[in-house]
Enzyme design. Structure first.
Site, mmCIF file in Angstrom:
data_model
loop_
_atom_site.group_PDB
_atom_site.id
_atom_site.type_symbol
_atom_site.label_atom_id
_atom_site.label_comp_id
_atom_site.label_asym_id
_atom_site.label_seq_id
_atom_site.Cartn_x
_atom_site.Cartn_y
_atom_site.Cartn_z
ATOM 1 N N TRP A 103 0.839 -1.211 0.000
ATOM 2 C CA TRP A 103 0.000 0.000 0.000
ATOM 3 C C TRP A 103 0.870 1.256 0.000
ATOM 4 O O TRP A 103 0.546 2.233 -0.684
ATOM 5 C CB TRP A 103 -0.973 0.013 1.172
ATOM 6 C CG TRP A 103 -1.959 -1.117 1.136
ATOM 7 C CD1 TRP A 103 -2.119 -2.112 2.046
ATOM 8 C CD2 TRP A 103 -2.950 -1.374 0.112
ATOM 9 N NE1 TRP A 103 -3.120 -2.969 1.655
ATOM 10 C CE2 TRP A 103 -3.641 -2.545 0.480
ATOM 11 C CE3 TRP A 103 -3.286 -0.738 -1.083
ATOM 12 C CZ2 TRP A 103 -4.668 -3.086 -0.293
ATOM 13 C CZ3 TRP A 103 -4.312 -1.277 -1.860
ATOM 14 C CH2 TRP A 103 -4.990 -2.437 -1.465
ATOM 15 N N ASP A 173 -1.826 6.717 6.091
ATOM 16 C CA ASP A 173 -2.817 5.745 5.646
ATOM 17 C C ASP A 173 -3.050 4.812 6.829
ATOM 18 O O ASP A 173 -2.239 3.932 7.115
ATOM 19 C CB ASP A 173 -2.297 4.972 4.432
ATOM 20 C CG ASP A 173 -3.242 3.854 4.002
ATOM 21 O OD1 ASP A 173 -4.311 3.698 4.626
ATOM 22 O OD2 ASP A 173 -2.905 3.127 3.044
ATOM 23 N N LYS A 197 -12.104 -1.853 6.966
ATOM 24 C CA LYS A 197 -11.293 -2.700 7.834
ATOM 25 C C LYS A 197 -11.821 -2.607 9.260
ATOM 26 O O LYS A 197 -12.199 -3.598 9.861
ATOM 27 C CB LYS A 197 -9.818 -2.298 7.827
ATOM 28 C CG LYS A 197 -8.948 -2.468 6.558
ATOM 29 C CD LYS A 197 -9.546 -3.034 5.362
ATOM 30 C CE LYS A 197 -8.624 -3.395 4.210
ATOM 31 N NZ LYS A 197 -7.822 -2.377 3.598
HETATM 32 C C1 LIG Z 1 -7.244 -1.982 2.259
HETATM 33 C C2 LIG Z 1 -6.183 -0.960 2.283
HETATM 34 C C3 LIG Z 1 -6.090 0.024 1.287
HETATM 35 C C4 LIG Z 1 -6.984 0.057 0.097
HETATM 36 O O1 LIG Z 1 -8.230 0.545 0.412
HETATM 37 P P1 LIG Z 1 -9.367 0.771 -0.680
HETATM 38 O O2 LIG Z 1 -10.441 1.371 0.161
HETATM 39 O O3 LIG Z 1 -9.696 -0.556 -1.257
HETATM 40 O O4 LIG Z 1 -8.831 1.708 -1.694
HETATM 41 C C5 LIG Z 1 -5.099 0.975 1.415
HETATM 42 N N1 LIG Z 1 -4.250 0.972 2.447
HETATM 43 C C6 LIG Z 1 -4.306 0.039 3.413
HETATM 44 C C7 LIG Z 1 -3.326 0.081 4.548
HETATM 45 C C8 LIG Z 1 -5.277 -0.958 3.358
HETATM 46 O O5 LIG Z 1 -5.340 -1.886 4.324
#
Ligand SMILES: *Cc1c(COP(=O)(O)O)cnc(C)c1O
Length: 360
Positions: A103, A173, A197
Site C-alpha cells: 500500500w 494511511d 477494515k
Molecule cells: C485496504 C487498504 C487500502 C486500500 O483501500 P481501498 O479502500 O480498497 O482503496 C489501502 N491501504 C491500506 C493500509 C489498506 O489496508
C-alpha cells in the site's frame, strides 16, 4: 442465526449489535416510513447522522473541532493516494514516503505523478518484514509532509508509535488500524482510512484533516471534487449515505465499549494470545520481525504449502473463515480488528493447538 469466526482482512467483520440495529430500523427509519437510504442527503435525518458521526469521531480521538475537519469521501483509501499529493505536492515540492509495504508503494506511485518523492526508508528488500526505527529514517530537507502506512495489512507489520519527523506533519494511511488505539494527533496533518477494515462497511473513506495543514495546499488548479477545501466548505455532493450511517453506529459502539483505551488493551490481548501460540515452537512461523508485529493482522506460515492448505480447509470446517494470506504473499493471516471477539481468537488458538498435535 449463525455467525462464523470471521478473520477477513477487509471488508471485515462488524459488531453484530450494529448489524441488528440497522436491520431493525432499515425499512422505516424512526417513523419516517422510508429507510435512510431513500431520503435526501440534505434531509434533517441524514444531516444529523453525518454531523453525529463527525462529532463522535473527534470525541473518540480526543480531537479539537476547532483544529480538525472530518470528511466522508469516496474512492477508497486508494483515491487518497492520489488526492493528498494532488492537493499538497507540485513539481517544485518534495514529500517523504516511508515504504513499508504494497500500500505504501501504491501511494508512492501516485505521489510521483504530482511532485518529488523522497523515500526515507524502505523494507522492500526484506520482503517488507519490518518497519523502521526512528534512527533508520533519513528525511529530505524540507518535505511538505511525511507519509506512512501505520499498519501494513498484507505483510502484518505495524508502527508501534508515530515516526519522529522533527515537526514535519505526518500524513497517514491508517486504513487497517484506525481507531484501534490512541494516536498522537499533534504529529499529524492528515489521516485517512477506508472504513471497511475497522470502522464500517466499504464505500466511505474517513479523512481527518488539520485546519492549519490545509493552509499548505498549493494554489494550482485542482479539480473541484478532488480539492479538500471543497469538502471542508460544504457537503458538496451525495455522500455514501448508507456507509456513513453504519459508521456512525460503529462509532457509537466504540464509545459505549470504552473508546480507544478499551480497544487498545483488548486488541493487544487478542494479538498476544495469537503470537504466544506462534512462538511456542516452530510448527507455526511468524513472518515478520517481532518488534514490528501487527496487532491487527497476524501473519504466519506452516512448513509446507500443503500443510497450509490443510490448515485453511480444516479451519473453515470449524467455522474459522477468511484466514488465507494475501494472494501476493500466501500463508495464513488472521485479521483481528476491533469487532473480532476474544471468543473468535480463542477458538482459533484452540484450533491451532489441535492442528499442531495432529500434524507434528
Ligand atoms: C485496504 C487498504 C487500502 C486500500 O483501500 P481501498 O479502500 O480498497 O482503496 C489501502 N491501504 C491500506 C493500509 C489498506 O489496508
Amino acid at each position: 442465526m449463525k455467525r462464523v469466526h470471521n478473520f477477513s482482512a477487509g471488508p471485515a467483520t462488524l459488531p453484530v449489535e450494529v448489524l441488528q440495529k440497522v436491520q431493525k430500523e432499515l425499512p422505516d427509519y424512526r417513523g419516517k416510513g422510508a429507510s435512510i437510504i431513500e431520503m435526501s442527503h440534505r434531509s434533517p435525518e441524514y444531516t444529523e447522522i453525518n454531523d453525529q458521526a463527525a462529532e463522535r469521531l473527534l470525541k473518540i480521538l480526543g480531537a479539537d473541532s476547532d483544529q480538525w475537519e472530518v470528511l466522508f469521501l469516496q474512492g477508497g483509501a486508494s483515491a487518497q493516494f492520489m488526492m493528498t499529493p494532488h492537493n499538497f505536492l507540485t513539481a517544485t515540492r518534495t514529500a517523504d514516503y516511508i515504504d513499508t509495504g504494497a500500500w505504501s508503494a501504491k501511494a508512492i506511485k501516485e505521489a510521483k505523478l504530482f511532485g518529488n518523492v523522497h523515500v526515507p526508508y524502505s523494507s522492500k528488500e526484506q520482503q517488507y518484514n519490518r518497519v523502521p526505527d526512528n534512527s533508520e529514517l533519513s528525511f529530505s530537507d524540507e518535505p511538505v509532509y511525511v507519509h506512512f502506512t501505520s499498519n501494513n495489512t498484507i505483510f502484518g507489520t505495524q508502527f508501534s508509535s508515530e515516526p519522529e519527523t522533527g515537526g514535519i506533519p505526518l500524513v497517514c494511511d491508517a486504513s487497517s488500524d484506525f481507531l484501534s488505539r490512541p494516536v498522537d494527533l499533534d504529529k499529524y496533518g492528515l489521516i485517512y482510512a477506508g472504513a471497511q477494515k475497522n470502522v464500517g462497511p466499504a464505500g466511505v473513506t474517513v479523512v481527518l484533516i488539520r485546519k492549519d495543514f490545509v493552509g499548505k495546499q498549493h494554489s494550482e488548479a485542482i479539480p473541484t471534487i478532488l480539492n479538500y477545501k471543497t469538502h471542508i466548505q460544504k457537503l458538496f455532493n451525495t455522500p455514501p449515505v448508507f456507509a456513513v450511517y453504519m459508521v456512525n453506529y460503529v462509532l457509537e459502539w466504540i464509545l459505549e465499549k470504552g473508546g480507544l483505551s478499551y480497544f487498545s488493551s483488548f486488541n493487544e490481548k487478542k494479538a498476544d494470545l495469537l503470537y504466544d501460540e506462534l512462538d511456542k515452537d516452530d510448527f507455526y512461523r511468524g513472518t515478520v520481525e517481532k518488534e514490528s508485529r501487527s496487532k491487527m493482522n497476524v501473519t504466519f506460515r506452516l512448513h509446507t504449502e500443503d500443510l497450509e492448505a490443510a490448515f485453511l480447509k480444516e479451519a473453515a470446517q470449524n467455522d474459522l473463515v477468511n484466514l488465507k494470506g494475501h494472494r501476493s504473499v500466501g500463508g495464513v493471516r488472521a485479521s483481528i480488528y476491533n469487532a473480532c471477539s476474544m471468543e473468535s481468537v480463542e477458538a482459533l488458538v484452540g484450533f491451532m493447538q489441535e492442528f499442531r498435535k495432529k500434524n507434528n
